[in-house]
Design an enzyme around this catalytic site. Structure first.
Site, PDB file in Angstrom:
ATOM      1  CG  HIS A 233      -6.424  -5.233   2.242  1.00 20.35           C
ATOM      2  ND1 HIS A 233      -5.418  -6.352   3.743  1.00 20.35           N
ATOM      3  CD2 HIS A 233      -7.251  -4.939   2.870  1.00 20.35           C
ATOM      4  CE1 HIS A 233      -6.203  -6.197   4.790  1.00 20.35           C
ATOM      5  NE2 HIS A 233      -7.173  -5.426   4.639  1.00 20.35           N
TER       6      HIS A 233
ATOM      7  CG  ASP B  94      -2.576  -8.919   1.314  1.00 20.79           C
ATOM      8  OD1 ASP B  94      -2.156  -8.714   2.197  1.00 20.79           O
ATOM      9  OD2 ASP B  94      -3.614  -7.893   1.516  1.00 20.79           O
TER      10      ASP B  94
ATOM     11  CG  HIS C 278      -2.089  -1.050   1.620  1.00 21.35           C
ATOM     12  ND1 HIS C 278      -2.634  -1.433   0.250  1.00 21.35           N
ATOM     13  CD2 HIS C 278      -2.088  -2.010   2.485  1.00 21.35           C
ATOM     14  CE1 HIS C 278      -3.180  -2.286   0.875  1.00 21.35           C
ATOM     15  NE2 HIS C 278      -3.459  -3.159   1.614  1.00 21.35           N
TER      16      HIS C 278
ATOM     17  CG  ASP D 132      -4.568  -9.892   4.687  1.00 24.33           C
ATOM     18  OD1 ASP D 132      -4.568 -10.671   3.617  1.00 24.33           O
ATOM     19  OD2 ASP D 132      -4.459  -8.800   4.702  1.00 24.33           O
TER      20      ASP D 132
END
Ligand code: ZN
Length: 278
Positions: free
Chosen positions: A172, A170, A134, A259
């Site tokens: 995200h 991931d 990110h 995650d």
């Protein structure tokens, strides 16, 4: 000596630490290494140390002003109003002492990993401290200060003239890496993630396909909340195979943030350890 795989580690990686109650905790690196040693899955000869990324390497992706701000923040010298501009000092990405040194060591760990592979020393390299997908050009976001994957991709382009496929599983969306190379046809990004409808960072829709010369080199597979192993693996196998056949990369860099597991408290996917084995 050539190894099948190397593992990047030193205890100094644990210095990337936002605080006791922050969900991003590098202790997982030490626990993973302890487990690997206990089951005799790793020897000391497989472990290589990370190195500090140089400022010039960080500048391949990050604004010098931002790198400077991170240095000042880590010494307690960045005024609060400047912190905000750089995404620092937020609940997600708080300021901590020596954050520049800790963050550039994570980047250097990923550079050590790619050098091990690109130099032929190993076929695979794993750096569990990396994957800070990110991080943006001039802004910290979502636990990520510097974007080690973006820096490593740029580094492989410049040093090894490689075409790179980046695959991000991931939960995200891999937004920072996608935007770093959105107009570059020599880097292909594929992200499989929980839909951004209700989850940070909100991007990663199927219609984000790249721009300019890079159009068609960005792929997004958003999956719904509560997706289980079989559906997830179907999406993963199909997309990975088709994108790799289309792009024919020299090297593949993956970000496998764990995650998507059903026990992860921050996301809503329902995968088990089975997808990580694959
Ligand atoms: Zn994540």
């Amino acid at each position: 000596m050539t190894h099948d795989s190397v593992f990047v580690y030193s205890e100094d990686l644990l210095n990337y630490k936002f605080g006791k109650n922050h969900p991003f905790n590098q202790i997982r690196l030490k626990l993973t290494l302890d487990l690997l040693k206990n089951v005799n899955a790793i020897d000391d000869c497989h472990i290589i140390p990370p190195r500090q990324a140089a400022d010039e390497e960080l500048h391949m992706i990050h604004d010098p002003d931002y790198v400077n701000a991170v240095k000042l923040a880590g010494r307690g010298q960045l005024p609060e109003e400047s912190c905000e501009n750089y995404g620092l000092g937020t609940e997600d990405t708080p300021v901590f002492p020596n954050m520049h040194e800790a963050s550039s060591l994570l980047v250097g760990g990923t550079l050590a990993a790619v050098d091990a592979v690109m130099s032929g020393r190993a076929k695979h390299a794993l750096h569990l401290g990396g994957g800070l997908h990110h991080g943006f050009r001039g802004k910290a976001s979502g636990f990520c200060i510097y974007n080690d994957s973006s820096v490593a991709i740029k580094y492989m382009q410049e040093k090894y003239k490689a075409r790179i496929l980046y695959v991000d599983t991931d939960a995200h969306h891999g937004d920072g890496v996608q935007w770093s190379f959105y107009d570059d046809p020599d880097v292909c990004t594929l992200s499989i993630h929980e839909t951004g409808r209700y989850l940070f960072p909100g991007t990663g829709n199927v219609n984000e396909r790249g721009q300019g010369k890079g159009y068609g080199f960005s792929f997004n597979i958003p999956v719904d909340a509560f997706t289980e192993d079989d559906s997830w693996l179907h999406a993963y196998r199909t997309a990975f195979r088709e994108v790799a056949e289309f792009f024919k990369p020299d090297v593949i860099l993956t970000q496998n943030g764990a995650d998507a597991h059903y026990l992860d408290p921050l996301t809503h996917l329902s995968s088990t350890i089975k997808i990580y084995r694959e």
